[in-house]
Design an enzyme around this catalytic site. Structure first.
Site, PDB file in Angstrom:
ATOM      1  N   CYS A  10       5.687   7.287   5.000  1.00  0.00           N
ATOM      2  CA  CYS A  10       6.197   6.881   6.161  1.00  0.00           C
ATOM      3  C   CYS A  10       7.696   6.772   5.857  1.00  0.00           C
ATOM      4  O   CYS A  10       8.095   7.480   4.731  1.00  0.00           O
ATOM      5  CB  CYS A  10       5.749   5.298   6.352  1.00  0.00           C
ATOM      6  SG  CYS A  10       6.073   4.298   5.373  1.00  0.00           S
ATOM      7  N   ASN A  13       8.372   3.488   3.057  1.00  0.00           N
ATOM      8  CA  ASN A  13       7.346   3.245   2.019  1.00  0.00           C
ATOM      9  C   ASN A  13       7.266   1.903   1.600  1.00  0.00           C
ATOM     10  O   ASN A  13       7.046   1.300   0.472  1.00  0.00           O
ATOM     11  CB  ASN A  13       7.644   4.284   0.628  1.00  0.00           C
ATOM     12  CG  ASN A  13       6.460   4.031  -0.342  1.00  0.00           C
ATOM     13  OD1 ASN A  13       6.599   3.780  -1.528  1.00  0.00           O
ATOM     14  ND2 ASN A  13       5.240   4.083   0.120  1.00  0.00           N
TER      15      ASN A  13
END
Length: 158
Positions: A10, A13
Protein backbone atom coordinates in the site's frame (compact mmCIF):
# COMPACT_ATOMS: atom_id res chain seq x y z
CA UNK A 1 7.79 -25.08 -7.91
CA UNK A 2 9.14 -23.89 -4.55
CA UNK A 3 7.42 -22.02 -1.77
CA UNK A 4 5.38 -19.18 -3.26
CA UNK A 5 6.13 -15.66 -2.02
CA UNK A 6 3.72 -12.76 -1.72
CA UNK A 7 4.41 -9.08 -1.05
CA UNK A 8 1.42 -6.91 -0.11
CA UNK A 9 1.82 -3.21 -0.92
CA UNK A 10 0.00 0.00 0.00
CA UNK A 11 1.18 3.60 0.24
CA UNK A 12 2.73 3.79 3.72
CA UNK A 13 2.73 0.15 4.88
CA UNK A 14 1.00 1.29 8.06
CA UNK A 15 -2.63 0.08 7.66
CA UNK A 16 -3.71 -1.99 4.67
CA UNK A 17 -0.64 -3.97 3.61
CA UNK A 18 0.44 -5.04 7.12
CA UNK A 19 -3.16 -6.10 7.76
CA UNK A 20 -3.08 -8.12 4.54
CA UNK A 21 0.26 -9.65 5.56
CA UNK A 22 -1.07 -10.69 8.98
CA UNK A 23 -4.40 -12.01 7.71
CA UNK A 24 -2.90 -13.90 4.77
CA UNK A 25 -0.11 -15.42 6.88
CA UNK A 26 -2.67 -16.57 9.47
CA UNK A 27 -5.05 -18.05 6.88
CA UNK A 28 -2.21 -19.79 5.02
CA UNK A 29 -0.93 -21.34 8.24
CA UNK A 30 -4.45 -22.47 9.24
CA UNK A 31 -4.76 -24.20 5.88
CA UNK A 32 -1.33 -25.86 6.07
CA UNK A 33 -0.09 -23.72 3.20
CA UNK A 34 3.64 -22.90 3.12
CA UNK A 35 4.10 -19.39 1.76
CA UNK A 36 6.55 -16.52 2.33
CA UNK A 37 4.63 -13.32 3.13
CA UNK A 38 5.75 -9.73 3.65
CA UNK A 39 4.41 -6.21 3.19
CA UNK A 40 5.83 -2.84 2.17
CA UNK A 41 4.81 0.65 1.13
CA UNK A 42 5.48 2.60 -2.03
CA UNK A 43 6.54 5.49 0.26
CA UNK A 44 8.78 5.21 3.32
CA UNK A 45 6.80 7.49 5.63
CA UNK A 46 6.68 4.99 8.50
CA UNK A 47 9.87 2.90 8.10
CA UNK A 48 10.57 0.83 11.20
CA UNK A 49 7.24 1.62 12.89
CA UNK A 50 4.63 -0.91 13.98
CA UNK A 51 1.33 -0.95 12.07
CA UNK A 52 -1.31 1.66 12.98
CA UNK A 53 -2.85 0.94 16.40
CA UNK A 54 -6.34 0.98 14.87
CA UNK A 55 -5.34 -1.70 12.35
CA UNK A 56 -3.81 -3.76 15.13
CA UNK A 57 -6.93 -3.41 17.28
CA UNK A 58 -9.39 -4.42 14.53
CA UNK A 59 -7.13 -7.31 13.52
CA UNK A 60 -6.78 -8.47 17.12
CA UNK A 61 -10.57 -8.57 17.53
CA UNK A 62 -10.63 -11.03 14.63
CA UNK A 63 -7.75 -13.16 15.93
CA UNK A 64 -4.84 -11.73 13.92
CA UNK A 65 -1.63 -10.46 15.54
CA UNK A 66 0.10 -7.59 13.73
CA UNK A 67 2.20 -6.47 16.71
CA UNK A 68 5.53 -7.88 15.46
CA UNK A 69 5.31 -6.36 11.98
CA UNK A 70 7.48 -3.38 11.00
CA UNK A 71 6.79 -0.91 8.21
CA UNK A 72 9.21 -0.65 5.31
CA UNK A 73 9.45 0.74 1.79
CA UNK A 74 9.42 -1.41 -1.36
CA UNK A 75 12.95 -2.07 -2.62
CA UNK A 76 14.24 -2.89 -6.10
CA UNK A 77 15.14 -6.37 -4.82
CA UNK A 78 11.49 -7.05 -3.95
CA UNK A 79 10.62 -7.23 -7.66
CA UNK A 80 13.09 -10.10 -8.09
CA UNK A 81 12.45 -11.79 -4.73
CA UNK A 82 8.65 -12.08 -4.69
CA UNK A 83 6.48 -14.18 -7.01
CA UNK A 84 3.38 -12.04 -6.40
CA UNK A 85 3.37 -8.31 -5.67
CA UNK A 86 -0.15 -7.39 -4.65
CA UNK A 87 -1.28 -3.78 -4.45
CA UNK A 88 -4.16 -2.43 -2.39
CA UNK A 89 -5.25 0.19 -4.93
CA UNK A 90 -4.71 1.35 -8.50
CA UNK A 91 -2.37 4.19 -7.47
CA UNK A 92 -0.13 1.57 -5.81
CA UNK A 93 -0.19 -0.49 -9.03
CA UNK A 94 0.89 2.57 -11.04
CA UNK A 95 3.67 3.42 -8.56
CA UNK A 96 4.91 -0.18 -8.56
CA UNK A 97 4.90 -0.42 -12.36
CA UNK A 98 6.94 2.80 -12.58
CA UNK A 99 9.62 1.24 -10.34
CA UNK A 100 9.46 -2.35 -11.57
CA UNK A 101 11.56 -3.64 -14.48
CA UNK A 102 9.27 -4.32 -17.45
CA UNK A 103 10.08 -8.03 -17.54
CA UNK A 104 8.78 -8.46 -13.96
CA UNK A 105 5.60 -6.38 -14.16
CA UNK A 106 3.49 -9.51 -14.66
CA UNK A 107 3.98 -10.15 -10.92
CA UNK A 108 1.96 -7.06 -9.97
CA UNK A 109 -1.79 -7.38 -9.37
CA UNK A 110 -4.63 -5.65 -7.55
CA UNK A 111 -5.58 -7.44 -4.32
CA UNK A 112 -9.35 -7.21 -4.72
CA UNK A 113 -9.10 -8.97 -8.09
CA UNK A 114 -9.02 -12.10 -5.88
CA UNK A 115 -12.13 -11.09 -3.90
CA UNK A 116 -15.83 -11.55 -4.37
CA UNK A 117 -16.64 -7.88 -3.83
CA UNK A 118 -18.21 -4.87 -5.49
CA UNK A 119 -15.09 -2.92 -4.43
CA UNK A 120 -12.15 -2.74 -6.84
CA UNK A 121 -9.69 -1.32 -4.33
CA UNK A 122 -9.02 -1.61 -0.60
CA UNK A 123 -9.77 1.95 0.60
CA UNK A 124 -7.16 3.71 2.72
CA UNK A 125 -8.59 3.90 6.26
CA UNK A 126 -5.80 6.09 7.71
CA UNK A 127 -7.90 9.25 8.00
CA UNK A 128 -11.14 7.38 8.68
CA UNK A 129 -12.76 6.08 11.83
CA UNK A 130 -13.20 2.57 13.19
CA UNK A 131 -15.74 1.58 10.52
CA UNK A 132 -13.15 2.25 7.81
CA UNK A 133 -10.72 -0.18 9.45
CA UNK A 134 -13.46 -2.80 9.84
CA UNK A 135 -14.33 -2.54 6.13
CA UNK A 136 -10.65 -2.91 5.24
CA UNK A 137 -10.21 -6.11 7.23
CA UNK A 138 -13.43 -7.59 5.79
CA UNK A 139 -12.22 -6.89 2.24
CA UNK A 140 -8.77 -8.27 3.04
CA UNK A 141 -10.19 -11.49 4.49
CA UNK A 142 -12.27 -12.05 1.35
CA UNK A 143 -9.36 -11.36 -1.01
CA UNK A 144 -6.98 -13.48 1.09
CA UNK A 145 -9.30 -16.46 0.72
CA UNK A 146 -9.42 -15.94 -3.06
CA UNK A 147 -5.65 -15.57 -3.32
CA UNK A 148 -5.06 -18.70 -1.22
CA UNK A 149 -7.41 -20.62 -3.50
CA UNK A 150 -5.60 -19.37 -6.62
CA UNK A 151 -2.16 -20.22 -5.23
CA UNK A 152 -3.27 -23.68 -4.12
CA UNK A 153 -4.73 -24.36 -7.59
CA UNK A 154 -1.49 -23.32 -9.31
CA UNK A 155 0.55 -25.50 -6.93
CA UNK A 156 -1.67 -28.48 -7.77
CA UNK A 157 -1.30 -27.77 -11.50
CA UNK A 158 2.49 -27.28 -11.23
Amino acid sequence: MGTPSVLFVCLGNICRSPTAEGVFKHKAMQNGFDVKVDSAGTAGYHDGHAPDKRSQQVASHKGYDLSRLKCRKVTEADFETFDHIIAMDKANVRDLKRKCPENLQHKISLFLSYANSEFEEVPDPYYGGGKAFELVIDLIEDAADGLLFKLSQSLKAG
